[in-house]
Design an enzyme around this catalytic site. Structure first.
Site, PDB file in Angstrom:
ATOM      1  N   HIS A 159      35.434  75.048  25.861  1.00 49.86           N
ATOM      2  CA  HIS A 159      36.613  75.595  26.668  1.00 49.86           C
ATOM      3  C   HIS A 159      37.844  75.546  26.453  1.00 49.86           C
ATOM      4  O   HIS A 159      38.208  74.432  25.654  1.00 49.86           O
ATOM      5  CB  HIS A 159      36.427  75.117  28.099  1.00 49.86           C
ATOM      6  N   ASP A 174      33.059  67.246  28.277  1.00 47.27           N
ATOM      7  CA  ASP A 174      33.409  67.976  29.438  1.00 47.27           C
ATOM      8  C   ASP A 174      32.165  68.241  30.322  1.00 47.27           C
ATOM      9  O   ASP A 174      31.381  69.118  30.046  1.00 47.27           O
ATOM     10  CB  ASP A 174      33.977  69.304  28.950  1.00 47.27           C
ATOM     11  N   GLN A 205      30.165  71.860  33.884  1.00 44.47           N
ATOM     12  CA  GLN A 205      29.229  72.690  34.050  1.00 44.47           C
ATOM     13  C   GLN A 205      27.821  71.974  34.124  1.00 44.47           C
ATOM     14  O   GLN A 205      26.724  72.596  34.358  1.00 44.47           O
ATOM     15  CB  GLN A 205      29.091  73.845  33.051  1.00 44.47           C
ATOM     16  N   LYS A 220      33.493  73.315  41.497  1.00 40.52           N
ATOM     17  CA  LYS A 220      32.143  73.993  40.947  1.00 40.52           C
ATOM     18  C   LYS A 220      31.256  73.265  41.487  1.00 40.52           C
ATOM     19  O   LYS A 220      29.900  73.658  41.304  1.00 40.52           O
ATOM     20  CB  LYS A 220      32.218  73.692  39.345  1.00 40.52           C
ATOM     21  N   CYS A 280      37.527  81.746  29.265  1.00 39.71           N
ATOM     22  CA  CYS A 280      38.358  80.636  28.550  1.00 39.71           C
ATOM     23  C   CYS A 280      37.581  79.999  27.512  1.00 39.71           C
ATOM     24  O   CYS A 280      37.547  78.885  27.083  1.00 39.71           O
ATOM     25  CB  CYS A 280      38.364  79.598  29.642  1.00 39.71           C
TER      26      CYS A 280
END
Length: 413
Positions: A129, A206, A209, A232, A371
């Protein structure tokens, strides 16, 4: 517990928790498939925000009156809850942030600017990202370090043989997305952590997600840093968390200065507050942090294994339906080996035009580069449409997506 062994999700009961899903768009029921960008918020999380402002709205750690004490306790408890949710050792390892992007910048500026120099390397992936890729790119320019990128295979996986060659004794940081927000690839972060640590490098994961969709244990993956966003995972916007191993955070210097993060200050010097407060300068999103903990409770009450299994079934079904047509290209791994999203294009149609047509059918997807512009360059696509699923989506909604895509296919044929 294997996801195939968990009880099925009662989706209709879950949907009743989300007021926005009752909306119609121009007389058609809303089909919300943009969860990788922002999920919807259940009633109890909304109530947690409202209760804070109605009952004990006050700044934390700055008053001995009743409201401040109640607010402080709830805010500190929220840190404890987030630590428990991802398997951290305690609140000292959890700093609240605005989102994953701010967490990324905190690590890059507080650690990277001080530790990187000429000859040092940061290893990323081609599927990063922008929050990771651009941040390390800019830090590298300031410090003289170099950025290197682990390539992806033709079917959307990380090339782990290349990773083993790229991560060397010059590597100081490996920064990797746990789940690609474009490909749906679930990366082997524990294996990457082993490689990084073999070369005395740190690894930043990260988790934007992954945290909303599957059980997370930061100690099991042995990452040094981990971050995610509240919006999210059924939480409020403007919330998130940065995990760091305690001994690393203790050595790091803060990069935001002001109230709350100070232990002692005079006209010449300042010293920093204890963890995690030294990384939380100024008045934070107190209500949001408390509501984020409520979102964790909500997801645990549903069961993350159950959520993961439900999304796997939806994603595999969507992948199979979309790939029935030769003029639809879906990016990333096979449908039975990916997280809960599908990014795709229709031959002859721009993703923005496709998304606009889907919107005419009240089907909400994202269109653009998500992104991940460099990844789209690798894929040879300027943009893609992305349908992303969550605990409240249904098989019938996948059918409505596919029907809308078929209408678009006919228009662009």
């Amino acid at each position: 517990m294997a996801t195939q062994d968990v009880d099925p999700l009662d989706v209709e009961r879950v949907r009743a928790d989300f007021p926005i899903l009752e909306r119609d768009i121009d007389g058609q029921p809303l089909v919300y498939l943009d969860n990788a960008a922002t999920s919807q918020t259940p009633e109890r999380v909304i109530d947690a925000i409202s209760e804070y402002y109605r009952s004990y709205n006050a700044n934390v750690h700055r008053g001995i009156h009743q409201l401040s004490q109640e607010s402080s306790i709830a805010y500190e408890d929220a840190h404890d809850r987030i630590a428990e949710f991802i398997g951290a050792d305690g609140r000292e390892e959890i700093a609240f942030t605005l989102n994953t992007t701010q967490a990324m910048n905190t690590v890059a500026y507080a650690w990277g600017l001080n530790e990187l120099g000429p000859g040092d390397e940061v290893v990323l992936t081609e599927m990063e990202h922008h929050a990771s890729l651009v941040t390390w790119q800019q830090i590298a320019k300031r410090t003289g370090a170099d950025c290197k990128y682990i390539p992806i295979t033709d079917d959307g996986y990380l090339d782990m043989e290349a990773a083993a060659e790229l991560i060397t004794d010059d590597t100081q940081m490996v920064s990797v997305v746990h789940v690609s927000n474009t490909l749906g690839t679930i990366n082997p972060v524990a294996e990457l952590a082993d490689i990084a640590h073999d070369h005395d490098a740190y690894i930043y994961v990260d988790g934007a997600q992954s945290v909303p969709h599957k059980p997370i244990d930061v100690k099991a993956m042995d990452c040094d840093f981990f971050a995610f966003s509240g919006h999210k995972m059924c939480g409020p916007t403007g919330t998130g968390a940065m995990y760091g191993k305690r001994h690393i955070l203790e050595e790091m210097q803060p990069y935001l200065y002001g109230g709350e993060m100070i232990l002692k200050v005079d006209f010449d010097e300042a010293s920093w507050n204890e963890l995690p407060w030294k990384f939380e300068a100024g008045t934070q999103n107190i209500a949001g942090g408390i509501a984020l903990a409520e979102a964790c409770d909500y997801l645990d009450d549903i069961g993350l294994e159950r959520i993961q299994r439900h999304e796997q079934q939806l994603t595999e079904y969507a992948y199979d339906r979309l790939t029935e047509h030769e003029d639809v290209e879906v990016y990333g791994p096979p449908g039975d080996d990916r997280a809960g999203l599908v990014a795709f294009n229709i031959a002859g149609a721009h993703a923005h035009d496709l998304s606009s047509i889907l919107n005419d059918f009240a089907v909400a997807v994202r269109a653009g580069d998500h992104c991940t512009q460099p990844l789209h360059d690798v894929l040879g696509a300027s943009a893609s449409a992305r349908a992303s699923f969550y605990l409240y989506n249904t098989r019938e909604e996948v059918d409505m997506l596919v029907e809308a895509v078929d209408e678009a296919r006919q228009l662009f044929a």
